[in-house]
Design a protein around this motif. Structure first.
Motif, PDB file in Angstrom:
ATOM      1  N   ARG A  53     -16.770   0.334   3.193  1.00  0.00           N
ATOM      2  CA  ARG A  53     -16.093   1.433   2.501  1.00  0.00           C
ATOM      3  C   ARG A  53     -17.113   2.313   1.781  1.00  0.00           C
ATOM      4  NH1 ARG A  53     -10.917   0.503   2.996  1.00  0.00           N
ATOM      5  NH2 ARG A  53     -10.155   2.028   1.552  1.00  0.00           N
ATOM      6  N   VAL A  54     -16.674   3.534   1.491  1.00  0.00           N
ATOM      7  CA  VAL A  54     -17.402   4.424   0.598  1.00  0.00           C
ATOM      8  C   VAL A  54     -16.568   4.474  -0.687  1.00  0.00           C
ATOM      9  CG1 VAL A  54     -18.381   6.706   0.232  1.00  0.00           C
ATOM     10  CG2 VAL A  54     -18.169   5.807   2.558  1.00  0.00           C
ATOM     11  N   ASN A  55     -17.169   4.048  -1.786  1.00  0.00           N
ATOM     12  CA  ASN A  55     -16.473   4.010  -3.066  1.00  0.00           C
ATOM     13  C   ASN A  55     -16.821   5.249  -3.885  1.00  0.00           C
ATOM     14  OD1 ASN A  55     -15.439   1.380  -2.544  1.00  0.00           O
ATOM     15  ND2 ASN A  55     -17.456   0.574  -3.022  1.00  0.00           N
ATOM     16  N   PHE A  56     -15.811   5.812  -4.534  1.00  0.00           N
ATOM     17  CA  PHE A  56     -15.980   7.004  -5.354  1.00  0.00           C
ATOM     18  C   PHE A  56     -15.407   6.758  -6.749  1.00  0.00           C
ATOM     19  CE2 PHE A  56     -15.357   8.516  -0.995  1.00  0.00           C
ATOM     20  CZ  PHE A  56     -16.481   9.310  -0.827  1.00  0.00           C
ATOM     21  N   ASN A  70     -20.923   5.441  -3.599  1.00  0.00           N
ATOM     22  CA  ASN A  70     -21.711   4.341  -3.064  1.00  0.00           C
ATOM     23  C   ASN A  70     -21.219   4.107  -1.642  1.00  0.00           C
ATOM     24  OD1 ASN A  70     -23.282   2.139  -2.610  1.00  0.00           O
ATOM     25  ND2 ASN A  70     -22.550   0.946  -4.349  1.00  0.00           N
ATOM     26  N   ASN A  71     -22.018   4.528  -0.647  1.00  0.00           N
ATOM     27  CA  ASN A  71     -21.647   4.454   0.757  1.00  0.00           C
ATOM     28  C   ASN A  71     -22.185   3.149   1.340  1.00  0.00           C
ATOM     29  OD1 ASN A  71     -21.195   4.797   3.468  1.00  0.00           O
ATOM     30  ND2 ASN A  71     -21.873   6.915   3.523  1.00  0.00           N
ATOM     31  N   HIS A  72     -21.277   2.253   1.710  1.00  0.00           N
ATOM     32  CA  HIS A  72     -21.645   0.959   2.286  1.00  0.00           C
ATOM     33  C   HIS A  72     -21.591   0.977   3.809  1.00  0.00           C
ATOM     34  CE1 HIS A  72     -21.600  -1.136  -1.586  1.00  0.00           C
ATOM     35  NE2 HIS A  72     -20.556  -0.396  -1.891  1.00  0.00           N
ATOM     36  N   CYS A  73     -21.423   2.132   4.449  1.00  0.00           N
ATOM     37  CA  CYS A  73     -21.342   2.221   5.904  1.00  0.00           C
ATOM     38  C   CYS A  73     -22.692   1.884   6.521  1.00  0.00           C
ATOM     39  CB  CYS A  73     -20.894   3.610   6.333  1.00  0.00           C
ATOM     40  SG  CYS A  73     -19.282   4.061   5.713  1.00  0.00           S
ATOM     41  N   GLY A 101     -25.001   7.404   5.236  1.00  0.00           N
ATOM     42  CA  GLY A 101     -24.725   5.974   5.209  1.00  0.00           C
ATOM     43  C   GLY A 101     -25.735   5.207   4.381  1.00  0.00           C
ATOM     44  N   MET A 102     -25.289   4.111   3.793  1.00  0.00           N
ATOM     45  CA  MET A 102     -26.125   3.200   3.001  1.00  0.00           C
ATOM     46  C   MET A 102     -26.849   3.918   1.858  1.00  0.00           C
ATOM     47  SD  MET A 102     -25.462   0.281   4.321  1.00  0.00           S
ATOM     48  CE  MET A 102     -26.661  -0.741   3.535  1.00  0.00           C
ATOM     49  N   THR A 103     -26.186   4.851   1.190  1.00  0.00           N
ATOM     50  CA  THR A 103     -26.775   5.564   0.059  1.00  0.00           C
ATOM     51  C   THR A 103     -25.800   5.527  -1.116  1.00  0.00           C
ATOM     52  OG1 THR A 103     -25.835   7.687   0.742  1.00  0.00           O
ATOM     53  CG2 THR A 103     -28.057   7.169   1.515  1.00  0.00           C
ATOM     54  N   LYS A 104     -26.332   5.803  -2.283  1.00  0.00           N
ATOM     55  CA  LYS A 104     -25.489   5.992  -3.459  1.00  0.00           C
ATOM     56  C   LYS A 104     -26.112   7.079  -4.308  1.00  0.00           C
ATOM     57  CE  LYS A 104     -27.442   2.208  -6.185  1.00  0.00           C
ATOM     58  NZ  LYS A 104     -27.080   1.023  -6.969  1.00  0.00           N
ATOM     59  N   GLY A 105     -25.283   7.727  -5.098  1.00  0.00           N
ATOM     60  CA  GLY A 105     -25.781   8.818  -5.927  1.00  0.00           C
ATOM     61  C   GLY A 105     -24.642   9.577  -6.577  1.00  0.00           C
ATOM     62  N   THR A 106     -24.913  10.838  -6.904  1.00  0.00           N
ATOM     63  CA  THR A 106     -23.910  11.684  -7.541  1.00  0.00           C
ATOM     64  C   THR A 106     -23.798  13.000  -6.785  1.00  0.00           C
ATOM     65  OG1 THR A 106     -25.514  12.673  -9.054  1.00  0.00           O
ATOM     66  CG2 THR A 106     -24.336  10.733  -9.837  1.00  0.00           C
TER      67      THR A 106
END
Length: 128
Positions: A53-56, A70-73, A101-106
Motif C-alpha cells: 500500500r501507499v499510506n498518506f 510512504n510508498n511500499h510498492c 515506488g519504495m519512497t517516502k516524503g512530503t
C-alpha cells in the motif's frame, strides 16, 4: 417574601444554566449537518501487483495542505493518486500526483482546501 425572591433567583439561574448548556450541542450538530471534512486525516491505496500500500496522512495549514506519504510498492512501481478536495459544499475538485515506488516524503498543495478522499480513480483530475 425573602424566600420567594431567593427561590425565584435560583430558578432564573437554573434556567440560564440550562440555556447555556444546550447552545454548544446545537452548534455542534449544525456543523455536523454540513459535512465539512476534518483538517487532517489518513488514507491509503493499494498497489497494482500485490497487497502493498501507499499510506498518506495530511494536515491543512493556513496557506497550504501538506501530504506525508510512504510508498511500499515493490520494484519502484509508480502510483498515481487522486486527491479529492472539499470545495465549500459545491462540487469537489481533484488533483493527481504520481509517487515513486519504495519512497517516502512530503508533498505540498498550494491551496488550503481540505482533503476528503484519496483513491486511484484519476479520471476526474485536473492537469498539474
Amino acid at each position: 417574601m425573602r424566600t420567594l425572591i431567593t427561590a425565584g433567583g435560583m430558578l432564573a439561574a437554573a434556567g440560564l444554566t440550562l440555556g447555556l448548556m444546550s447552545a454548544p450541542a446545537f452548534a455542534a450538530s449544525d456543523s455536523a449537518a454540513q459535512g465539512k471534512p476534518p483538517k487532517s486525516g489518513k488514507d491509503s491505496i493499494q498497489c497494482n501487483e500485490n497487497k502493498s500500500r501507499v499510506n498518506f496522512s495530511w494536515k491543512t495549514g493556513y496557506s497550504s495542505t501538506k501530504i506525508y506519504y510512504n510508498n511500499h510498492c515493490l520494484g519502484g512501481t509508480k502510483i498515481k493518486a487522486a486527491f479529492k478536495f472539499w470545495n465549500d459544499g459545491s462540487t469537489p475538485f481533484y488533483k493527481c500526483v504520481t509517487f515513486e515506488g519504495m519512497t517516502k516524503g512530503t508533498y505540498k498543495f498550494a491551496h488550503i482546501n481540505e482533503i476528503m478522499d484519496v483513491n486511484k480513480d484519476t479520471k476526474k483530475c485536473k492537469q498539474n
